[in-house]
Design a protein around this motif. Structure first.
Motif, short mmCIF file in Angstrom:
data_model
loop_
_atom_site.label_atom_id
_atom_site.label_comp_id
_atom_site.label_asym_id
_atom_site.label_seq_id
_atom_site.Cartn_x
_atom_site.Cartn_y
_atom_site.Cartn_z
N ALA A 178 10.33 5.59 -1.59
CA ALA A 178 9.80 6.75 -1.21
C ALA A 178 10.87 7.99 -1.55
O ALA A 178 10.43 9.19 -1.99
N VAL A 179 12.22 7.37 -1.58
CA VAL A 179 13.36 8.52 -1.70
C VAL A 179 13.23 9.09 -2.88
O VAL A 179 13.24 10.25 -3.37
N GLY A 180 12.85 8.24 -4.17
CA GLY A 180 12.56 8.83 -5.36
C GLY A 180 11.12 9.24 -5.74
O GLY A 180 10.66 10.28 -6.48
N ILE B 225 15.72 14.10 3.14
CA ILE B 225 15.99 12.50 2.93
C ILE B 225 17.38 12.10 3.15
O ILE B 225 18.47 12.80 2.72
N SER B 226 17.54 11.32 4.03
CA SER B 226 18.93 11.05 4.44
C SER B 226 18.98 9.34 5.18
O SER B 226 18.13 9.31 6.17
N LYS B 227 19.52 8.51 4.35
CA LYS B 227 19.29 7.35 5.07
C LYS B 227 20.10 7.04 6.29
O LYS B 227 19.62 6.40 7.15
N SER B 228 21.36 7.58 6.41
CA SER B 228 22.22 7.34 7.60
C SER B 228 21.54 8.36 8.34
O SER B 228 21.64 8.31 9.63
N GLY C 240 0.77 -1.25 0.03
CA GLY C 240 -0.02 -0.24 -0.11
C GLY C 240 0.79 1.45 0.03
O GLY C 240 0.36 2.40 0.07
N GLU C 241 2.17 0.95 -0.23
CA GLU C 241 2.93 2.16 0.01
C GLU C 241 2.81 3.33 -0.83
O GLU C 241 3.11 4.44 -0.66
N LEU C 242 2.50 3.05 -2.17
CA LEU C 242 2.49 3.74 -3.21
C LEU C 242 1.08 4.88 -2.95
O LEU C 242 1.21 6.12 -3.22
N THR C 243 -0.01 4.15 -2.30
CA THR C 243 -1.13 4.98 -2.05
C THR C 243 -0.67 6.15 -0.78
O THR C 243 -1.10 7.00 -0.89
N GLU C 244 0.24 5.62 0.14
CA GLU C 244 0.45 6.54 1.31
C GLU C 244 1.48 7.53 0.52
O GLU C 244 1.11 8.86 0.93
N ILE C 245 2.23 7.22 -0.61
CA ILE C 245 3.21 8.04 -0.90
C ILE C 245 2.27 9.32 -1.82
O ILE C 245 2.53 10.46 -1.67
N GLN C 246 1.25 8.91 -2.57
CA GLN C 246 0.34 9.58 -3.37
C GLN C 246 -0.41 10.77 -2.24
O GLN C 246 -0.47 11.80 -2.74
N LYS C 247 -0.94 9.99 -1.20
CA LYS C 247 -1.65 11.04 -0.14
C LYS C 247 -0.61 12.20 0.23
O LYS C 247 -1.25 13.16 0.46
N VAL C 248 0.47 11.88 0.79
CA VAL C 248 1.34 12.70 1.30
C VAL C 248 1.91 13.70 0.10
O VAL C 248 2.02 14.88 0.64
N ALA C 249 2.02 13.20 -1.14
CA ALA C 249 2.31 14.12 -2.31
C ALA C 249 1.25 14.95 -2.59
O ALA C 249 1.37 16.32 -2.67
N ASP C 250 0.01 14.61 -2.42
CA ASP C 250 -1.08 15.45 -2.73
C ASP C 250 -1.29 16.51 -1.57
O ASP C 250 -1.46 17.85 -1.85
#
Ligand code: PA5
Length: 444
Positions: A210-212, A139-142, A56-66
């Motif tokens: 989500a980084v990209g 965005i920073s992995k470390s 479901g992560e794409l939906t979550e990404i889209q929600k935050v992007a919106d």
């Protein structure tokens, strides 16, 4: 979706033992898909396209992007290396070349910070943000990289002063490790929306997380199509054999390397692909360049650079080969007009599309460079869209891992990147670096 044509390279490979390299290639492919090679704890990217499509992560990404789109004229992506190059590559490839002159709330411009340490850049950015509605994606992995950490400290302060703490929390999104790092602690404390970079995915292989995907979705591009293109390419890459373009590419660039060609020039023919080349340079440079081995990845943009680097490519030292990306169809259409007077003598081009002229530049340049003893590989894609870019991303990642295994290096670490950081910390008086500091000062 991707056609790799290496027929013009064969005549340059007189002294190479093909059998030996074919065996290396098959071994590399098997180590990669059996997950038994060097750095195999970082192979999460192999499954990312399907994982993203199925979760479901794409939906979550889209929600935050919106939400960020609704709130912002500008979205600042703060990150360096693998934490920003992938999204920038896709956003610039798909967007209008003049987006920076035409953006608004709901259709925000993505700008970047924390990818360098320029003071003037930061001052200019804050001046711009004083008069704009904006949001931040850090965005920073470390969660500890200095460049984005400094930029985030400044931008977080600015955002909180402009909007107040509560609204700033709505406008800031953090993408980082599941549990470690300073950024994770800040994100928890401030209750930011957060996305996790999986433990088994390194920075430069993270564009399909989500980084990209978050910055790309903020720019209104279709992230499921991007993952779909990558997923289709994944199926092709996992199969060993002639039809696997990633295997073909890894083989031919290693054959050329064995023949003494030390530099690979990625050539694009569209200004919108310049950042795709930058992403590729990081992916290959940081993955292969270790233990005194690895092709040097460089990039040029034609025909622009035919008027600067073209001379060197044609007649300079013969240690480079080119991989040219050709896009068959432009996204938009424009013809060269007929002019009755023809004072400029250009009527022989009238009625031709600009892309047709560009294609002749591509063919003409290929032939000229072959005559100049530069091996040329062609990589054709039908057009630039989310699906083809997704395919291209997966293709390059897979071929990169294969290539690195062929020269027997771990594609997924970057021990050399630490050296400059330690020296910089020592010079900045960071606690714990006192001995190194005195050694460096003696050497200055
Ligand atoms: O590919 C890599 O691992 C690096 O380029 C990193 O992406 C880059 O150094 C940024 O690291 P981080 O995301 O931890 O801030």
């Amino acid at each position: 979706m991707i056609t790799l044509d290496d027929k013009r390279v064969k005549s340059f490979l007189k002294e190479v033992d093909f059998q030996k390299y074919d065996t290396k290639l098959k071994k590399a492919h098997s180590s990669l898909i059996r997950r038994s090679g060097k750095g195999n704890e970082f192979l999460g990217w192999l499954d990312l396209p399907d994982m993203m499509l199925d979760s479901g992560e794409l939906t979550e990404i889209q929600k935050v992007a919106d939400r960020l789109k609704r709130l912002s004229e500008i979205v600042v992506v703060i990150g360096i290396g693998g934490s920003y190059l992938g999204s920038r590559a896709v956003i610039e490839a798909l967007g209008s070349n003049f987006k920076s002159l035409n953006y608004s709330k709901g259709n925000p411009l993505v700008v970047y910070a924390g990818h360098q340490i320029g003071e003037d850049y930061m001052v200019d950015l804050l001046e711009l943000l004083n008069n704009k509605e904006y949001s931040l994606i850090i965005i920073s992995k470390s969660g500890t990289t200095t460049e984005p950490a400094i930029a985030f400290r400044i931008l977080k302060n600015h955002c909180e002063q402009k909007y107040g703490k509560t609204e700033a929390q709505q406008r800031i999104v953090a993408i980082t490790d599941a549990s470690k790092g300073a950024l994770k602690s800040v994100a928890n404390k401030e209750n930011y929306s957060t996305f996790v970079i999986p433990d088994d995915v390194g920075g430069r292989f993270s564009v399909l997380t989500a980084v990209g995907l978050l910055p790309i979705a903020v720019s209104d591009f279709d992230v499921s199509q991007l993952c779909l293109g990558a997923s289709q390419m994944r199926k092709t890459c996992l199969e060993e054999g002639e039809n696997n373009p990633a295997m073909k590419y890894a083989l031919v660039r290693n054959l050329l390397y064995a023949q003494g060609y030390k530099i690979e020039l990625m050539v694009n023919y569209l200004p919108s692909l310049v950042y795709f080349t930058e992403w590729w340079k990081q992916l290959y440079g940081e993955s292969e360049g270790k233990e005194n081995k690895g092709l040097f990845p460089a990039g040029v943009s034609f025909s622009t650079d035919l008027h600067s680097m073209g001379q060197y490519v044609q007649q300079g030292e013969r240690h480079l080969f080119e991989t040219m990306i050709w896009v068959e169809k432009a996204q938009k259409k424009m013809l060269v007009p007929l002019d009755k007077e023809n004072l400029d003598g250009l009527n022989f081009l009238a009625g031709k599309s600009i892309n047709e002229v560009n294609e002749k530049a591509f063919i003409g340049t290929t032939m000229a460079h072959l005559d100049g003893q530069v091996p040329v590989i062609h990589l054709r894609i039908p057009e630039v869209n989310e699906k083809t870019l997704g395919a291209l991303i997966y293709f390059y990642e897979f071929a990169c891992a294969l290539s690195a295994y062929m020269i027997d290096v771990n594609p997924f670490d970057q021990p050399g990147v630490e050296d400059y950081k330690e020296n910089m910390f020592a010079m900045l008086n960071k606690p714990g670096f006192e001995t190194l500091r005195s050694e460096l000062i003696k050497r200055l």
